[in-house]
Design a protein around this motif. Structure first.
Motif, short mmCIF file in Angstrom:
data_model
loop_
_atom_site.label_atom_id
_atom_site.label_comp_id
_atom_site.label_asym_id
_atom_site.label_seq_id
_atom_site.Cartn_x
_atom_site.Cartn_y
_atom_site.Cartn_z
N GLY A 7 0.82 -1.21 0.00
CA GLY A 7 0.00 0.00 0.00
C GLY A 7 0.85 1.26 0.00
N ASP A 8 1.92 1.26 0.77
CA ASP A 8 2.82 2.41 0.80
C ASP A 8 3.48 2.60 -0.56
OD1 ASP A 8 2.23 2.86 3.43
OD2 ASP A 8 4.04 1.89 4.21
N SER A 9 3.88 1.52 -1.18
CA SER A 9 4.52 1.59 -2.49
C SER A 9 3.56 2.14 -3.53
CB SER A 9 5.01 0.20 -2.91
OG SER A 9 5.53 0.25 -4.21
N LEU A 10 2.33 1.69 -3.51
CA LEU A 10 1.33 2.16 -4.46
C LEU A 10 0.98 3.63 -4.22
CD1 LEU A 10 -1.07 -0.90 -4.66
CD2 LEU A 10 0.57 -0.14 -6.39
N ALA A 11 0.98 4.05 -2.98
CA ALA A 11 0.65 5.44 -2.64
C ALA A 11 1.69 6.41 -3.19
CB ALA A 11 0.52 5.59 -1.14
N ARG A 12 2.92 5.95 -3.37
CA ARG A 12 3.99 6.82 -3.87
C ARG A 12 3.99 6.92 -5.39
NH1 ARG A 12 6.83 3.97 0.19
NH2 ARG A 12 7.71 2.63 -1.40
N ARG A 13 3.17 6.17 -6.07
CA ARG A 13 3.15 6.18 -7.53
C ARG A 13 2.22 7.25 -8.04
NH1 ARG A 13 3.40 -0.08 -9.46
NH2 ARG A 13 5.09 -0.66 -8.06
N HIS A 14 2.53 7.76 -9.21
CA HIS A 14 1.65 8.72 -9.87
C HIS A 14 1.83 8.61 -11.38
CE1 HIS A 14 5.45 10.94 -9.60
NE2 HIS A 14 5.04 11.61 -10.65
N GLU A 61 13.75 10.96 -13.34
CA GLU A 61 14.48 10.81 -12.07
C GLU A 61 14.58 12.15 -11.36
OE1 GLU A 61 18.09 8.88 -13.26
OE2 GLU A 61 17.13 6.90 -13.35
N GLY A 62 14.73 13.24 -12.11
CA GLY A 62 14.73 14.57 -11.52
C GLY A 62 13.39 14.91 -10.90
N GLU A 63 12.31 14.52 -11.55
CA GLU A 63 10.97 14.74 -11.01
C GLU A 63 10.76 13.93 -9.73
OE1 GLU A 63 8.30 16.79 -12.17
OE2 GLU A 63 10.03 17.65 -13.18
N ALA A 64 11.28 12.72 -9.71
CA ALA A 64 11.14 11.86 -8.52
C ALA A 64 11.88 12.47 -7.33
CB ALA A 64 11.66 10.46 -8.82
N GLU A 65 13.02 13.10 -7.58
CA GLU A 65 13.79 13.73 -6.51
C GLU A 65 13.05 14.92 -5.92
OE1 GLU A 65 17.60 14.64 -8.15
OE2 GLU A 65 18.17 12.54 -8.32
N LYS A 66 12.26 15.62 -6.76
CA LYS A 66 11.50 16.78 -6.29
C LYS A 66 10.33 16.36 -5.40
CE LYS A 66 12.20 19.53 -10.44
NZ LYS A 66 11.50 20.15 -11.56
N GLY A 67 9.71 15.23 -5.78
CA GLY A 67 8.49 14.84 -5.09
C GLY A 67 8.69 13.76 -4.14
#
Length: 67
Positions: A7-14, A61-67
């Motif tokens: 659930g935590d893993s899925l919550a981090r996806r977008h 990867e840059g977007e992932a670092e921001k969010g």
């Protein structure tokens, strides 16, 4: 069986929208292209498929670092 970790893993996806503008030659081979985000902002240009992958990875990867 689902766990709390799942659930935590899925919550981090977008979802991300990526538009590819491609220029093809007369034979349908890639000449060059551009990656555009959902707001219409150009994120980068590429001249071959390998450069497209590099560009996408760098941007995402840059977007992932921001969010």
């Amino acid at each position: 069986m689902a766990t709390a970790e799942d659930g935590d893993s899925l919550a981090r996806r977008h979802h991300t929208v990526v538009v590819l503008r491609l220029v093809l030659d007369g034979d349908g081979a890639l000449s060059h292209g551009e990656v555009v985000d959902a707001s219409g902002r150009a994120r980068g240009r590429f001249g071959d498929w390998a450069a497209l992958v590099t560009l996408l990875r760098s941007w995402l990867e840059g977007e992932a670092e921001k969010g």
